[in-house]
Design a protein around this motif. Structure first.
Motif, PDB file in Angstrom:
ATOM      1  N   ARG A  35       0.857  -1.176   0.000  1.00  0.00           N
ATOM      2  CA  ARG A  35       0.000   0.000   0.000  1.00  0.00           C
ATOM      3  C   ARG A  35       0.895   1.229   0.000  1.00  0.00           C
ATOM      4  O   ARG A  35       1.915   1.256   0.690  1.00  0.00           O
ATOM      5  N   ARG A  81      -3.278   3.869  -1.732  1.00  0.00           N
ATOM      6  CA  ARG A  81      -3.724   2.927  -2.765  1.00  0.00           C
ATOM      7  C   ARG A  81      -3.001   1.607  -2.608  1.00  0.00           C
ATOM      8  O   ARG A  81      -1.809   1.553  -2.293  1.00  0.00           O
ATOM      9  N   ASN A 108       0.091   9.791 -10.334  1.00  0.00           N
ATOM     10  CA  ASN A 108      -0.735   9.360  -9.217  1.00  0.00           C
ATOM     11  C   ASN A 108      -1.921  10.296  -9.085  1.00  0.00           C
ATOM     12  O   ASN A 108      -1.755  11.471  -8.775  1.00  0.00           O
TER      13      ASN A 108
END
Ligand SMILES: [Zn+2]
Ligand SMILES: [Zn+2]
Length: 165
Positions: free
Chosen positions: A61, A75, A124
């Motif tokens: 993560r 994420r 991102n």
């Protein structure tokens, strides 16, 4: 983790299960240290008829900042990688397809990290359709609305509007 590959290379049929954690909490990426938790690496290395292959899954993560609205978000990522391991190369052309294991010792951490870096997205975004920040007043347009962009009407469209009156 360093994987001793001697038996893998020597014994057809040999299998080694991989299950380890890779701590990247100090690793700098995307102008931060996004690996808040260790990367979980699970996989198998095996010798099938003399060919040694390595398949692994890396899951982790990341704590990231959105490139558009600068909001923090997390994420989950999960990637599968596989490689053919060799003790030496026969020609230089093979360099990109094979992982050369020197002295039978494979640094799994190094390999996992370079695989992950190649797989990660370049951008991102907190969500696919992130509206970003207003270039005029700077509000986060996902959560707030402002009138700035509505006021800036394309002058060509304004002319057209006058003609249609
Ligand atoms: Zn965003
Ligand atoms: Zn605005």
């Amino acid at each position: 983790m360093v994987l001793d590959c001697k038996q893998l290379f020597d014994i057809p049929g040999e299998r080694v299960a991989i299950d380890c954690l890779l701590d990247l909490s100090d690793y700098e990426l995307f102008s931060g240290k996004p690996f808040a938790e260790p990367v979980q690496i699970k996989g198998i290395a095996e010798n099938r008829a003399g060919i040694v292959s390595l398949s692994m899954n890396c899951s982790f993560r990341l704590s990231l900042l959105c490139d558009r609205c600068l909001d923090a978000f997390e994420r989950q990522f999960s990637y599968d990688f596989s490689h053919v391991l060799v003790q030496s190369l026969h020609s230089e052309d093979d360099e990109y397809d094979y992982i050369v294991v020197e002295d039978n010792m494979l640094d799994l951490d190094d390999l996992a990290l370079s695989d992950i870096l190649l797989a990660l997205p370049v951008k991102n975004l907190c969500k696919e359709d992130c509206k970003g920040l207003c270039p005029v007043c700077g509000v986060n347009r996902n959560t707030e609305t402002c009138e700035c962009l509505k006021k800036q009407v394309d002058p060509r469209l304004e002319k057209l509007g006058e003609l249609l009156k």
